[in-house]
Motif scaffolding. Structure first.
Motif, PDB file in Angstrom:
ATOM      1  N   VAL A 117      58.153  28.565  34.580  1.00 19.14           N
ATOM      2  CA  VAL A 117      57.219  27.891  35.481  1.00 19.14           C
ATOM      3  C   VAL A 117      57.358  28.488  36.879  1.00 19.14           C
ATOM      4  O   VAL A 117      58.372  29.134  37.184  1.00 19.14           O
ATOM      5  N   PRO A 118      56.360  28.289  37.738  1.00 12.98           N
ATOM      6  CA  PRO A 118      56.482  28.769  39.118  1.00 12.98           C
ATOM      7  C   PRO A 118      57.696  28.148  39.810  1.00 12.98           C
ATOM      8  O   PRO A 118      58.126  27.042  39.467  1.00 12.98           O
ATOM      9  N   VAL A 119      58.240  28.856  40.783  1.00 11.04           N
ATOM     10  CA  VAL A 119      59.427  28.387  41.497  1.00 11.04           C
ATOM     11  C   VAL A 119      59.194  27.005  42.099  1.00 11.04           C
ATOM     12  O   VAL A 119      60.097  26.149  42.103  1.00 11.04           O
ATOM     13  N   SER A 120      57.992  26.757  42.597  1.00 11.05           N
ATOM     14  CA  SER A 120      57.694  25.473  43.243  1.00 11.05           C
ATOM     15  C   SER A 120      57.753  24.302  42.274  1.00 11.05           C
ATOM     16  O   SER A 120      57.903  23.150  42.683  1.00 11.05           O
ATOM     17  N   LYS A 122      59.908  24.196  39.509  1.00 15.59           N
ATOM     18  CA  LYS A 122      61.162  24.177  38.746  1.00 15.59           C
ATOM     19  C   LYS A 122      61.913  22.856  38.867  1.00 15.59           C
ATOM     20  O   LYS A 122      62.573  22.419  37.922  1.00 15.59           O
ATOM     21  N   GLY A 123      61.815  22.207  40.026  1.00 14.34           N
ATOM     22  CA  GLY A 123      62.500  20.935  40.199  1.00 14.34           C
ATOM     23  C   GLY A 123      62.031  19.885  39.214  1.00 14.34           C
ATOM     24  O   GLY A 123      62.835  19.103  38.688  1.00 14.34           O
ATOM     25  N   ARG A 124      60.723  19.853  38.936  1.00 14.08           N
ATOM     26  CA  ARG A 124      60.171  18.860  38.014  1.00 14.08           C
ATOM     27  C   ARG A 124      60.540  19.155  36.573  1.00 14.08           C
ATOM     28  O   ARG A 124      60.627  18.241  35.750  1.00 14.08           O
ATOM     29  N   TYR A 125      60.743  20.421  36.247  1.00 13.30           N
ATOM     30  CA  TYR A 125      61.006  20.809  34.863  1.00 13.30           C
ATOM     31  C   TYR A 125      62.495  20.959  34.560  1.00 13.30           C
ATOM     32  O   TYR A 125      62.861  21.268  33.427  1.00 13.30           O
ATOM     33  N   GLN A 126      63.350  20.750  35.547  1.00 12.30           N
ATOM     34  CA  GLN A 126      64.788  20.915  35.333  1.00 12.30           C
ATOM     35  C   GLN A 126      65.364  19.660  34.687  1.00 12.30           C
ATOM     36  O   GLN A 126      65.269  18.563  35.232  1.00 12.30           O
TER      37      GLN A 126
END
Length: 204
Positions: A117-120, A122-126
């Motif tokens: 996923v885009p870097v922006s 990544k927090g939601r998908y971690q």
């Protein structure tokens, strides 16, 4: 995906779903474009340079492969079959009351699948293990054949939220609603037995 699996997928899409080569692009190249976009989150403009095709051509072939993949549900997703009371499989014995009243039994499993996923985002998908994933809910019948799959939820989302979404969404997971006092009592008995076993294990 290894080479043998890739060729099997191409063969199935051709023989079962009717995916065909065009005048300038063969089936394997179409599927490669599709997988590159889907698995690696590759942008259209990157794929068109890698495969030396126009963006319009890439988009057209992506959708043709996608339509073919969606037709595979007939092969890989089955309708749940009723389970009779005389079923002897020991894995389902604890659900005997459910079998009697709902006539249907399924096994659900949540799993995390790695994604790019885009870097922006990544927090939601971690997830809690620090991996970048999507949380996928799969439901199988007693023969371990898929009857329902829900994907797309970020890895950070709790399993209970994914399950609740599957139950509440339109055309979502349908679970028999036949509840009886007898099943309620049986459920409470199972829960009490599990608690007592846990308490005894702690005491020992």
């Amino acid at each position: 995906m290894d080479r043998a699996t890739f060729h099997k997928l191409c063969f199935i899409l051709q023989s079962v779903c009717g995916l065909k080569s065009s005048r300038r692009v063969c089936v394997s190249k179409k599927v490669a474009m599709f997988l590159s976009i889907l698995s690696h989150h590759t942008k259209n403009r990157c794929v068109k340079f890698a495969f030396k095709r126009s963006g319009e051509t890439v988009s057209k072939h992506f959708h043709s492969v996608l339509n073919s993949v969606l037709r595979l549900h007939v092969m890989f997703l089955v309708r749940p079959q009723p389970i009779t009371e005389d079923n002897t499989d020991p894995r389902w014995q604890q659900f005997q009351v459910t079998l009697s009243y709902s006539g249907l039994l399924m096994s659900s499993r949540r799993t995390h699948i790695d994604v790019h996923v885009p870097v922006s985002d990544k927090g939601r998908y971690q997830n809690r293990k620090g991996q970048i994933t999507v949380n996928v809910l799969c439901v199988c019948d007693i023969h371990m054949r898929f009857v329902y799959i829900l994907t797309g939820w970020e890895g950070s989302k709790a399993d209970s939220r994914v399950l609740r979404n599957a139950l509440n969404k339109e055309n979502g997971l349908k679970v028999p609603k036949d509840t009886t006092m007898e099943w309620t009592a049986k459920r409470d008995e199972i829960a009490l037995n599990m608690f007592n076993e846990w308490r005894n294990a702690i005491a020992n």
